[in-house]
Design a protein around this motif. Structure first.
Motif, PDB file in Angstrom:
ATOM      1  N   ILE A 196       0.966  -1.040  -0.197  1.00  0.00           N
ATOM      2  CA  ILE A 196       0.062  -0.099  -0.050  1.00  0.00           C
ATOM      3  C   ILE A 196       0.725   1.198  -0.003  1.00  0.00           C
ATOM      4  O   ILE A 196       0.597   2.186  -0.722  1.00  0.00           O
ATOM      5  CB  ILE A 196      -0.886   0.069   1.309  1.00  0.00           C
ATOM      6  N   ILE A 197       1.997   1.219   0.796  1.00  0.00           N
ATOM      7  CA  ILE A 197       2.866   2.180   0.924  1.00  0.00           C
ATOM      8  C   ILE A 197       3.572   2.911  -0.326  1.00  0.00           C
ATOM      9  O   ILE A 197       3.466   3.765  -0.885  1.00  0.00           O
ATOM     10  CB  ILE A 197       3.938   2.298   1.937  1.00  0.00           C
ATOM     11  N   GLN A 198       3.831   1.641  -1.007  1.00  0.00           N
ATOM     12  CA  GLN A 198       4.527   1.796  -2.397  1.00  0.00           C
ATOM     13  C   GLN A 198       3.497   2.298  -3.594  1.00  0.00           C
ATOM     14  O   GLN A 198       3.899   3.284  -4.293  1.00  0.00           O
ATOM     15  CB  GLN A 198       5.203   0.463  -2.917  1.00  0.00           C
ATOM     16  N   ALA A 199       2.196   1.641  -3.515  1.00  0.00           N
ATOM     17  CA  ALA A 199       1.335   2.222  -4.450  1.00  0.00           C
ATOM     18  C   ALA A 199       0.737   3.525  -4.153  1.00  0.00           C
ATOM     19  O   ALA A 199       0.772   4.427  -5.131  1.00  0.00           O
ATOM     20  CB  ALA A 199      -0.064   1.345  -4.209  1.00  0.00           C
ATOM     21  N   VAL A 200       0.759   4.002  -2.990  1.00  0.00           N
ATOM     22  CA  VAL A 200       0.359   5.384  -2.810  1.00  0.00           C
ATOM     23  C   VAL A 200       1.426   6.279  -3.085  1.00  0.00           C
ATOM     24  O   VAL A 200       1.316   7.271  -3.686  1.00  0.00           O
ATOM     25  CB  VAL A 200       0.059   5.628  -1.077  1.00  0.00           C
ATOM     26  N   LYS A 201       2.874   5.929  -2.693  1.00  0.00           N
ATOM     27  CA  LYS A 201       3.766   6.896  -3.203  1.00  0.00           C
ATOM     28  C   LYS A 201       4.040   6.932  -4.732  1.00  0.00           C
ATOM     29  O   LYS A 201       4.143   7.916  -4.913  1.00  0.00           O
ATOM     30  CB  LYS A 201       5.232   6.453  -2.605  1.00  0.00           C
ATOM     31  N   SER A 202       3.465   6.011  -5.338  1.00  0.00           N
ATOM     32  CA  SER A 202       3.482   5.968  -6.856  1.00  0.00           C
ATOM     33  C   SER A 202       2.613   7.166  -7.359  1.00  0.00           C
ATOM     34  O   SER A 202       2.793   7.770  -8.521  1.00  0.00           O
ATOM     35  CB  SER A 202       3.496   4.669  -7.425  1.00  0.00           C
ATOM     36  N   GLU A 203       1.719   7.572  -6.734  1.00  0.00           N
ATOM     37  CA  GLU A 203       0.597   8.474  -7.233  1.00  0.00           C
ATOM     38  C   GLU A 203       1.031  10.044  -6.640  1.00  0.00           C
ATOM     39  O   GLU A 203       0.529  10.930  -7.085  1.00  0.00           O
ATOM     40  CB  GLU A 203      -0.759   8.095  -6.748  1.00  0.00           C
ATOM     41  N   MET A 204       1.918   9.882  -5.714  1.00  0.00           N
ATOM     42  CA  MET A 204       2.342  11.152  -4.969  1.00  0.00           C
ATOM     43  C   MET A 204       3.227  12.021  -5.724  1.00  0.00           C
ATOM     44  O   MET A 204       4.204  11.449  -6.117  1.00  0.00           O
ATOM     45  CB  MET A 204       2.612  11.001  -3.732  1.00  0.00           C
ATOM     46  N   PRO A 205       3.201  13.155  -5.733  1.00  0.00           N
ATOM     47  CA  PRO A 205       4.392  14.204  -6.206  1.00  0.00           C
ATOM     48  C   PRO A 205       5.488  13.703  -5.229  1.00  0.00           C
ATOM     49  O   PRO A 205       5.510  13.441  -4.240  1.00  0.00           O
ATOM     50  CB  PRO A 205       4.140  15.597  -6.187  1.00  0.00           C
ATOM     51  N   GLU A 206       6.989  13.810  -5.838  1.00  0.00           N
ATOM     52  CA  GLU A 206       8.403  13.739  -5.181  1.00  0.00           C
ATOM     53  C   GLU A 206       8.298  14.487  -3.956  1.00  0.00           C
ATOM     54  O   GLU A 206       8.939  13.770  -2.955  1.00  0.00           O
ATOM     55  CB  GLU A 206       9.310  13.891  -6.139  1.00  0.00           C
ATOM     56  N   ASP A 207       7.829  15.474  -3.651  1.00  0.00           N
ATOM     57  CA  ASP A 207       8.184  16.501  -2.477  1.00  0.00           C
ATOM     58  C   ASP A 207       7.033  16.451  -1.526  1.00  0.00           C
ATOM     59  O   ASP A 207       6.962  17.187  -0.595  1.00  0.00           O
ATOM     60  CB  ASP A 207       8.518  17.716  -3.029  1.00  0.00           C
ATOM     61  N   MET A 208       5.927  15.627  -1.842  1.00  0.00           N
ATOM     62  CA  MET A 208       4.983  15.277  -0.988  1.00  0.00           C
ATOM     63  C   MET A 208       5.208  14.269   0.234  1.00  0.00           C
ATOM     64  O   MET A 208       5.282  13.202  -0.172  1.00  0.00           O
ATOM     65  CB  MET A 208       3.588  15.080  -1.747  1.00  0.00           C
TER      66      MET A 208
END
Length: 340
Positions: A196-208
């Protein structure tokens, strides 16, 4: 010396102070469609006017049967984006940053006809017996968290918090009390959370920044404690979590009021241990509504940010009152300046 009103910058997020409004369910969706209402708008925006540095929108669920009740917020549909964006934009206008807590209640979904869980173990004798998720269904839920993150980014949130605490689905997977599976998600209790962490991070801007709320201690026989939570938090940090929101309970159902051990600041030592062990920023929460105490948590560097829940339910302007009590200068809306 830092204090409660020292600005805080982390990755691309800049907060005007260290005060957080934590996620607290309002159970106020009117049409059971998961869409934020006028109540949610007034509730959150008033705390932005009241000087809060960051507001984290209440537990918002990734599918209808993932809600605690049918009156909870949802983020499983694009139709839910705009009402959330309206709240975010208004809070930004008053100087507050806004996060959203995305979640699934698992076996604690009270209004689901048949709730789901890692294993078919009911929460208690009064609860429905959940259905154990198939391996493919677990993978499908990871994708639902991914889609929820996309919608959160589209709505303009400054950060996303994954709810891995309080006995909800992610907690159910990483607790040996509730995960008795024999598949890959049982052999590695952190696998669901990591994916889940990896999936969510893939949708987030780099600096978020990505926040994760954890229960650092379960308060029940056979449950995990701080040593185990440090271990799984290290795994989650390596997977992409930038900050931990450190709470406790969820399986033992200890409440933050009226029971032995729930004195003021009772969870702060847990936050400090996570912070020191992992060298990671943390949010402290739990009976911190006394401004002098909250300020001490920051000044003593026990935590980076302080979440004030019940105090902020009682008083939307808690932050302004705290500044007055601590004799620290802060920005007050000009319409209220005569009061200060």
């Amino acid at each position: 010396m830092i204090n409660l009103f020292t600005p805080y910058k982390f990755k691309g997020m800049e907060l005007k102070n260290r005060i957080i409004m934590p996620p607290m369910c309002q159970y106020s969706v009117e049409k059971k469609d998961g869409v934020a209402t006028e109540w949610h708008y007034l509730h959150y925006v008033s705390r932005a006017v009241g000087g809060t540095g960051m507001i984290i929108i209440e537990m918002t669920d990734v599918e209808p049967d993932g809600r605690i009740s049918d009156y909870d917020l949802g983020i499983w549909s694009d139709e839910q984006i705009q009402p959330l964006k309206r709240i975010v934009d208004a809070c930004h206008a008053y100087g507050a940053k806004v996060g959203i807590q995305i979640a699934h209640a698992g076996r604690k979904a009270e209004d689901a006809v048949v709730p789901v869980a890692p294993s078919a173990i009911p929460f208690d004798e009064k609860s429905k017996t959940p259905r154990a998720l198939s391996t493919d269904e677990v993978k499908g839920l990871v994708e639902k968290f991914r889609s929820a993150a996309r919608r959160a980014v589209e709505a303009g949130f400054d950060t996303i918090e994954i709810h891995g605490a309080h006995g909800y689905l992610i907690h159910q997977f990483h607790s040996p009390l509730t995960n008795k599976r024999q598949d890959e998600y049982g052999k590695d209790l952190t696998k669901f959370g990591k994916e889940i962490i990896q999936a969510v991070k893939s949708e987030m801007p780099e600096d978020m920044p990505l926040i994760m709320r954890i229960s650092a201690k379960e308060y029940v026989e056979g449950g995990y404690g701080i040593n185990e939570s440090i271990q799984f938090s290290r795994v989650y940090k390596d997977a992409g979590v930038d900050m931990f929101d450190v709470s406790s309970g969820g399986e033992g159902q200890i409440a933050a009021w009226g029971r032995p051990g729930t004195h003021a600041a009772y969870q702060v030592p847990l936050a400090k241990e996570i912070r020191n062990a992992l060298d990671v920023p943390v949010i402290a929460v739990g009976r911190l509504d006394d401004a002098i105490l909250a300020n001490a948590v920051i000044g003593n560097e026990d935590a980076d940010l302080v979440a004030v829940g019940r105090g902020m339910l009682r008083n939307p302007y808690w932050s302004l009152e705290a500044a007055k009590q601590l004799r620290i200068e802060t920005t007050v809306p000009k319409q209220y300046s005569f009061g200060f």
